[in-house]
Design an enzyme around this catalytic site. Structure first.
Site, mmCIF file in Angstrom:
data_model
loop_
_atom_site.group_PDB
_atom_site.id
_atom_site.type_symbol
_atom_site.label_atom_id
_atom_site.label_comp_id
_atom_site.label_asym_id
_atom_site.label_seq_id
_atom_site.Cartn_x
_atom_site.Cartn_y
_atom_site.Cartn_z
ATOM 1 N N GLU A 14 -3.230 7.446 -4.141
ATOM 2 C CA GLU A 14 -3.448 6.274 -3.510
ATOM 3 C C GLU A 14 -3.121 5.003 -4.342
ATOM 4 O O GLU A 14 -3.759 5.118 -5.410
ATOM 5 C CB GLU A 14 -4.491 6.074 -2.650
ATOM 6 C CG GLU A 14 -4.638 4.461 -1.886
ATOM 7 C CD GLU A 14 -6.073 4.344 -1.196
ATOM 8 O OE1 GLU A 14 -6.060 4.617 0.014
ATOM 9 O OE2 GLU A 14 -7.090 4.306 -1.956
ATOM 10 N N TYR A 56 1.046 -1.198 0.005
ATOM 11 C CA TYR A 56 -0.116 0.061 0.057
ATOM 12 C C TYR A 56 0.957 1.310 -0.008
ATOM 13 O O TYR A 56 1.796 1.341 0.961
ATOM 14 C CB TYR A 56 -0.923 -0.017 1.450
ATOM 15 C CG TYR A 56 -1.654 1.198 1.433
ATOM 16 C CD1 TYR A 56 -2.998 1.286 0.896
ATOM 17 C CD2 TYR A 56 -1.172 2.367 2.010
ATOM 18 C CE1 TYR A 56 -3.617 2.718 0.875
ATOM 19 C CE2 TYR A 56 -1.773 3.456 1.983
ATOM 20 C CZ TYR A 56 -3.169 3.798 1.688
ATOM 21 O OH TYR A 56 -3.742 4.949 1.738
#
Length: 387
Positions: A197, A109
């Site tokens: 993101e 992530y």
């Protein structure tokens, strides 16, 4: 402003960020043709909506041939995709991303966002890619790495290496990670992004880092510098009332309550929503008409408020500084006549020309309810909405 995944990946690719090969498709046949051109043993068909959680909701599927990709596309296009982020109303899928399958060894992530406490961009990373980062933060906050970036020097190589080692990357993968992270930072800053993101960023069998997913949002105040980015806006993905409000320079966000709010100033708008909740009600929107609104904008604001079918009463809370109270009163009266409003309207007015504004309302012949202060106005509008 939000954009689609395929658009974000195109931007990132310009900065040297590795992304999977893929094509956007608006029809079943375009999906088939795109899958054929990719010449990949496995292709991924991904619904393109402005919301996360697509995979769990059936918006991401694997296909093993162009024909299978077309079959999946025929069912996915036009479907109402309900995810954890869309709410129960969902979003209609109107476009797809047809993308090559990858040999995935690890999922990471990565994200960049503005940290308001430090007034800096912060780079976040975690080895728990593919998961909802909120859940990771709740269960194990130590699993999330942070690097605060000084705006004068940008993301430094030592910070990028620190993140790479913290993620457990070694050897060639660690060497590739530093320029990958720095490319993400450059893309974030150059486009005036407010959030970037990558979830997940994957490590492939041949040691590459690839942005398997990408989500970007941009600061609306910086869009005047980016005519190319403004063209990426998809109005079908936005609330129609919010789109309408933006045409008139109104700051409007639709909520789920029954008390509509019209306020001048973002801080006062937040306080108004709080006091409505404190009084037992629920705000139907955030609407800041701004300090320089004119009668025409007030009329449009009123029309937008009333277009929400959930609204049972309206609270107008104005402190007249730049926006004079008499200007607002004229706009309210004009809008009330134009819309033939039947709902209760409660007003709390203070500031410049407040007496003239109250006189305009009294002479209008309309049955407005006037609160003595914010608390009194909130209690009156909540009671009116509950009738």
């Amino acid at each position: 402003m939000k954009i689609h995944e395929y658009q974000a990946k195109a931007i990132l690719a310009r900065y040297g960020v590795t992304t999977p090969r893929g094509e956007v498709a608006f029809t079943k046949e375009e999906a088939r043709e795109g899958a054929h051109r990719l010449k990949s043993n496995i292709v991924v068909v991904k619904a393109q909506i402005h919301a996360g959680g697509r995979g769990k909701a059936g918006g991401v599927k694997l296909a093993h041939s162009p024909d299978e990709a077309a079959e999946i596309a025929s069912h996915m296009l036009g479907m109402n995709l309900v995810t954890i982020q869309t709410g129960p109303s969902g979003r209609i899928v109107k476009r797809l991303l047809i993308e090559e399958g990858l040999d995935i060894q690890r999922e990471l992530y990565l994200s960049l966002l503005v940290d308001r406490e430090t007034a800096r961009v912060i780079f976040m990373a975690s080895g728990a890619g593919g998961m909802e980062i909120e859940e990771v933060a709740k269960k194990d906050p130590s699993a999330i790495l942070h690097e605060s970036i000084h705006p004068a020097v940008g993301l430094q190589p030592y910070q990028a290496r620190k993140l790479a080692f913290g993620l457990g990357l070694a050897g060639e993968a660690a060497n590739r990670a530093a320029p990958f992270f720095q490319a993400l930072y450059r893309a974030f800053v150059d486009t005036d992004a407010s959030m970037l993101e990558i979830n997940p960023c994957v490590l492939t069998g041949d040691g590459r880092l690839v942005a398997l997913d990408a989500k970007m949002t941009f600061d609306d105040n910086g869009l005047f510098r980016h005519t190319d980015l403004r063209g990426l806006r998809d109005l079908d993905e936005e609330d129609p009332l919010e789109v309408e409000a933006s045409k008139y320079g109104l700051n409007y966000i639709k909520l789920d309550g029954t008390v509509a709010c019209m306020v001048n100033g973002a801080g006062l708008a937040m306080a108004t929503m709080d006091i409505i909740k404190y009084s037992g009600g629920s705000p139907a929107n955030f609407l800041d008409v701004g300090g320089g609104a004119n009668a025409e904008q007030i009329t449009h604001a009123f029309e937008i408020l009333l277009a929400d079918k959930n609204v049972k009463a309206v609270l107008i809370n104005i402190f007249g500084g730049i926006l004079r109270v008499d200007t607002l009163a004229n706009g309210v009266v004009e809008a009330a006549h134009k819309t033939k409003i039947k709902l209760p309207v409660v007003l709390r007015l203070e500031g410049t020309n407040v007496e003239q504004g109250r006189e305009i309302l009294q002479k209008s012949g309309l049955n407005f309810i006037v609160g003595q202060d914010m608390k009194d106005a909130a209690e009156k509008v909540v009671a009116a909405a509950g009738r």
